[in-house]
Each structure stands twice: as C-alpha cells, then as structure tokens.
Design a protein around this motif. Structure first.
Motif, mmCIF file in Angstrom:
data_model
loop_
_atom_site.group_PDB
_atom_site.id
_atom_site.type_symbol
_atom_site.label_atom_id
_atom_site.label_comp_id
_atom_site.label_asym_id
_atom_site.label_seq_id
_atom_site.Cartn_x
_atom_site.Cartn_y
_atom_site.Cartn_z
ATOM 1 N N ASN A 106 -11.231 2.873 31.285
ATOM 2 C CA ASN A 106 -11.098 4.122 32.048
ATOM 3 C C ASN A 106 -12.630 4.529 32.484
ATOM 4 O OD1 ASN A 106 -8.410 4.105 31.837
ATOM 5 N ND2 ASN A 106 -8.267 5.628 30.113
ATOM 6 N N GLY A 107 -12.400 4.819 33.923
ATOM 7 C CA GLY A 107 -13.717 5.661 34.458
ATOM 8 C C GLY A 107 -14.715 4.510 35.110
ATOM 9 N N VAL A 108 -14.689 3.340 34.739
ATOM 10 C CA VAL A 108 -15.626 2.360 35.354
ATOM 11 C C VAL A 108 -15.597 2.291 36.682
ATOM 12 C CG1 VAL A 108 -15.865 1.243 33.086
ATOM 13 C CG2 VAL A 108 -14.071 0.466 34.892
ATOM 14 N N GLY A 109 -14.370 2.512 37.341
ATOM 15 C CA GLY A 109 -14.043 2.415 38.978
ATOM 16 C C GLY A 109 -13.051 1.558 39.149
ATOM 17 N N LYS A 110 -12.123 0.914 38.087
ATOM 18 C CA LYS A 110 -11.179 0.131 38.197
ATOM 19 C C LYS A 110 -10.326 0.312 39.342
ATOM 20 C CE LYS A 110 -9.079 -0.639 34.439
ATOM 21 N NZ LYS A 110 -7.554 -0.573 34.569
ATOM 22 N N THR A 111 -9.684 1.535 39.524
ATOM 23 C CA THR A 111 -8.652 1.909 40.425
ATOM 24 C C THR A 111 -9.533 1.553 41.928
ATOM 25 O OG1 THR A 111 -8.013 3.533 39.024
ATOM 26 C CG2 THR A 111 -7.060 3.510 41.311
ATOM 27 N N THR A 112 -10.601 2.145 41.912
ATOM 28 C CA THR A 112 -11.213 2.188 43.299
ATOM 29 C C THR A 112 -11.565 0.779 43.783
ATOM 30 O OG1 THR A 112 -12.401 4.182 42.771
ATOM 31 C CG2 THR A 112 -13.385 3.070 44.480
ATOM 32 N N THR A 113 -12.000 -0.083 42.717
ATOM 33 C CA THR A 113 -12.434 -1.509 42.973
ATOM 34 C C THR A 113 -11.057 -2.245 43.072
ATOM 35 O OG1 THR A 113 -13.961 -1.454 41.332
ATOM 36 C CG2 THR A 113 -13.334 -3.570 42.008
ATOM 37 N N ALA A 115 -8.554 -1.071 45.003
ATOM 38 C CA ALA A 115 -8.285 -0.989 46.305
ATOM 39 C C ALA A 115 -9.291 -1.254 47.278
ATOM 40 C CB ALA A 115 -8.567 0.924 46.473
ATOM 41 N N LYS A 116 -10.571 -1.459 46.905
ATOM 42 C CA LYS A 116 -11.617 -2.256 47.847
ATOM 43 C C LYS A 116 -11.191 -3.559 47.708
ATOM 44 C CE LYS A 116 -15.462 0.653 46.348
ATOM 45 N NZ LYS A 116 -16.734 0.685 45.231
ATOM 46 N N LEU A 117 -10.779 -4.298 46.723
ATOM 47 C CA LEU A 117 -10.369 -5.527 46.839
ATOM 48 C C LEU A 117 -9.393 -5.950 47.638
ATOM 49 C CD1 LEU A 117 -10.876 -6.852 43.218
ATOM 50 C CD2 LEU A 117 -12.160 -7.663 45.122
ATOM 51 N N THR A 250 -19.602 -2.057 39.151
ATOM 52 C CA THR A 250 -19.472 -0.957 39.891
ATOM 53 C C THR A 250 -20.910 -0.121 39.811
ATOM 54 O OG1 THR A 250 -18.423 0.435 38.250
ATOM 55 C CG2 THR A 250 -17.140 -0.904 39.593
ATOM 56 N N LYS A 251 -20.964 0.772 40.707
ATOM 57 C CA LYS A 251 -21.769 2.039 40.665
ATOM 58 C C LYS A 251 -23.130 1.631 40.708
ATOM 59 C CE LYS A 251 -17.998 4.492 38.280
ATOM 60 N NZ LYS A 251 -17.743 5.509 37.401
ATOM 61 N N LEU A 252 -23.549 0.454 41.357
ATOM 62 C CA LEU A 252 -25.012 0.182 41.299
ATOM 63 C C LEU A 252 -25.842 0.876 42.418
ATOM 64 C CD1 LEU A 252 -25.021 -3.787 41.358
ATOM 65 C CD2 LEU A 252 -26.336 -2.195 39.716
ATOM 66 N N ASP A 253 -25.050 1.637 43.197
ATOM 67 C CA ASP A 253 -25.610 2.585 44.066
ATOM 68 C C ASP A 253 -26.451 3.640 43.368
ATOM 69 O OD1 ASP A 253 -22.946 2.932 43.813
ATOM 70 O OD2 ASP A 253 -23.203 4.885 45.031
ATOM 71 N N GLY A 254 -26.042 4.109 42.215
ATOM 72 C CA GLY A 254 -26.426 5.317 41.861
ATOM 73 C C GLY A 254 -27.165 5.229 40.425
ATOM 74 N N ILE A 275 -20.138 -6.477 43.745
ATOM 75 C CA ILE A 275 -20.676 -5.466 43.252
ATOM 76 C C ILE A 275 -20.299 -4.153 44.126
ATOM 77 C CG2 ILE A 275 -22.693 -6.593 42.304
ATOM 78 C CD1 ILE A 275 -24.255 -5.921 44.727
ATOM 79 N N GLY A 276 -20.060 -3.095 43.535
ATOM 80 C CA GLY A 276 -19.594 -1.830 43.985
ATOM 81 C C GLY A 276 -21.039 -0.935 44.319
ATOM 82 N N LEU A 277 -21.065 -0.528 45.518
ATOM 83 C CA LEU A 277 -21.945 0.109 46.232
ATOM 84 C C LEU A 277 -21.460 1.586 46.577
ATOM 85 C CD1 LEU A 277 -24.175 -2.687 47.888
ATOM 86 C CD2 LEU A 277 -24.700 -1.526 45.705
ATOM 87 N N GLY A 278 -20.405 2.398 46.301
ATOM 88 C CA GLY A 278 -20.125 3.406 46.845
ATOM 89 C C GLY A 278 -18.603 3.885 46.575
ATOM 90 N N GLU A 279 -18.068 4.980 46.941
ATOM 91 C CA GLU A 279 -16.902 5.212 46.376
ATOM 92 C C GLU A 279 -15.650 4.913 47.667
ATOM 93 O OE1 GLU A 279 -16.712 9.056 44.260
ATOM 94 O OE2 GLU A 279 -18.369 9.570 45.278
ATOM 95 N N LYS A 280 -16.077 4.361 48.781
ATOM 96 C CA LYS A 280 -15.271 4.171 49.975
ATOM 97 C C LYS A 280 -14.840 2.677 49.803
ATOM 98 C CE LYS A 280 -18.096 5.624 53.198
ATOM 99 N NZ LYS A 280 -19.214 6.113 52.485
#
Ligand code: GDP
Length: 298
Positions: A106-113, A115-117, A250-254, A275-280
């Motif tokens: 949880n919290g790693v950005g799975k849901t967002t990822t 969606a991105k995929l 994920t979250k390599l941007d921050g 790699i994830g570079l943001g929330e959108k």
C-alpha cells in the motif's frame, strides 16, 4: 510528455555534484577514489552489497580498457550502467486477453500506476479492463474505479471483503466474454506474513491459469523509489513469495534515491520496465537504461 532528466533531478543533482568533486579531486583510480565513490553510491541509496559489486565491475572495466585518468570515469560508469539495465528478455505473443497482475505494498503508487498503464494501453488502441482484486479496503476499490473512469477503461469489482481469487476469476470471465485485450488485476497491498501473501497470490494464479492457459502473463511489482532500501527488501519479499517478471519504480520525481534502480536490477535481476515521474496519468516513462544512466550522470 515528462522529461526524464527533470524527473530525476534530485538524484542527478546529488550524484553529479559528488561525482564531479570526486573526479576533480583525484589524479588516478587509487584507493581513496574508490572509498569516496563507495560513499557516493551509499548516499544515492545503492546499498553496500551492490556498491561493492558495482565497484568491482568498474575496476575490471577500467583495467580492461587501460584507463588511468578519472576524467574518463563518467563514461565508464554510463557504459556499465547501460549493461546492467539492458533488457534480458522480451515477452512473446500471448493469447488474449493478456492478464497482468499488479503487486505491491500500500502507498507505493500501485493504483496510480495501473491507471497510467491502462491509459497508455488505451492510447495504443487496446481495450482495457481493470479489476479490483484488493478487496480489503473499500476505499481502494473506489479509488481504482475513479481512475478507470478517468482513463476510459472498463472496471470490475465485487464488494469489499470478497475473495480476491473470485474477483480475478470473474474479471477474466468478463474480459473474455466482452472482448477485452488486456486485464489488469490489482492485488492486496497489505504487508502480510509471507505465507498469507503467497497463499493469496497463488490462489489467484491457480484460478487464472485454469481458466486461461498462460495467465497471468506478467506479474508486475510496483515499488516506491523514495523508500530507498525498503524498495529493495520488498522486491526480495515478493520475488520469493510469488515470482516477479517486471518492476515499476514510482515517485522518482521526488527523490534523490534513484540509485535504488541500480540495486534492484543488479541484486534481483528483474527488469525495470517503467518509471513513475509524477501523479498524473501521463507521468509514466518506459525505462531506458542508457537514458537513465545519462540522466543520472547529468
Ligand atoms: P497505492 O496505495 O499503492 O495504490 O498508491 P496510490 O496509487 O494511491 O498512490 C499513493 C500516492 O502516491 C498518491 O498521492 C499518488 O498521487 C502518489 N504517486 C503515485 N505515483 C507517483 C509518482 O510517480 N510520482 C509522485 N510524485 N507521486 C506519485
């Protein structure tokens, strides 16, 4: 379009600055050069084991090429990182629908990822179904549904508390009957005991494989780069529990902890694919080892 070099700026800033100081401060590849370089790697969250392994590889490369001037060091490092990140295998054609299991804490950005995929695949003309296999939290199901709507993908869920394997089975049924090309199945992200985790995931594997030979075609682990060495231990845990085909970082941007990418690939030999570079939904980049190495090194 996200610029990789912008997303990696924190890791790069730190790494590049320290590398420049290291290179300027040494006339040869002596012991103090390597000691200092090791410290830099540790600061970039590469970890001790991987750092010393990488140093051995770099020493061998430098010796083989007969180099003596630290000014050549960045080029050598870029070459070595490129070899480390080289994709080892490509997946061949699959019988549709392609089934992808999404795994991670949880919290790693799975849901967002997911969606991105899904967004990416939809843009490529594929018909995508997303299944809410993390049935533990009602909020997780709602969040995933929201994303599915936003990216225009199909969505399948059962009520909170349902058996994740039943969700997987019924979602696959829907995907087959309704002509979807690609099914993403979210899985529970609780950090359970390894045994529970294994049992839950293996049950999902069994029902999928039985209904649709070859499924799941891929298991993707999502890890959060900002957690540094935790990302590495999660990789180990999930690799042992269920086998992982790909990693998305994920979250390599921050973060200044981009070095963890090197550690994951070297220690676990699992390719990083995105790699994830943001929330959108657009903030996802295919992982390219050479580009990554160059972005890191500035
Ligand atoms: P889950 O619990 O693993 O499903 O995580 P979520 O997808 O809900 O993401 C957790 C938080 O991380 C949210 O606030 C996301 O917007 C954020 N997030 C996800 N991926 C990225 C990324 O690549 N970069 C940044 N900066 N934030 C991200």
């Amino acid at each position: 379009i996200v610029k990789l070099s912008n997303g990696l700026e924190k890791t790069r800033e730190q790494l590049s600055k320290h590398l420049d100081t290291l290179i300027k401060g040494h006339k040869s590849f002596d012991q103090s050069f390597w000691d200092e370089f090791e410290e830099i790697l540790i600061m970039a969250d590469v970890g001790y084991e991987v750092a010393s392994n990488l140093i051995e590889r770099l020493k061998a490369r430098i010796q083989k090429q007969g180099l003596t001037n630290p000014e050549d060091f960045k080029a050598v490092l870029a070459e070595e990182l490129n070899i480390i990140f080289e994709p080892k295998k490509r997946i061949s054609a699959v019988n549709l629908p392609e089934v992808v299991l999404m795994i991670g804490v949880n919290g790693v950005g799975k849901t967002t990822t997911i969606a991105k995929l899904a967004h990416r695949a939809q843009m490529q003309g594929r018909k995508v179904l997303i299944a809410a296999g993390d049935t533990f939290r009602a909020a997780a199901i709602e969040q995933l549904e929201l994303w599915a709507k936003r990216v225009g993908a199909g969505f399948f869920a059962k009520k909170a508390g349902s058996d994740p394997a039943a969700v997987a089975f019924e979602a696959l049924d829907k995907a087959i009957n309704e002509g979807y090309d690609l099914l993403f199945i979210d899985t529970a992200g609780r950090l359970q005991t390894k045994v529970n985790l294994m049992e839950e995931l293996q049950k999902i594997y069994r029902v999928l494989e039985k209904k649709h030979p070859g499924a799941p075609h891929r298991s993707i682990l999502v890890v959060d780069a900002t957690t540094g060495q935790n990302a590495l231990s999660q990789t180990k845990l999930f690799k042992e529990a269920c086998g992982i085909d790909e990693i998305i970082l994920t979250k390599l941007d921050g973060t200044a902890k981009g070095g963890v990418a090197v550690a994951i690939v070297m220690q676990h030999d699992i390719p990083i694919t995105f790699i994830g570079l943001g929330e959108k939904m657009d903030d996802l980049r295919p992982f390219d080892g050479l580009e990554f190495a160059n972005a890191l090194l500035g």
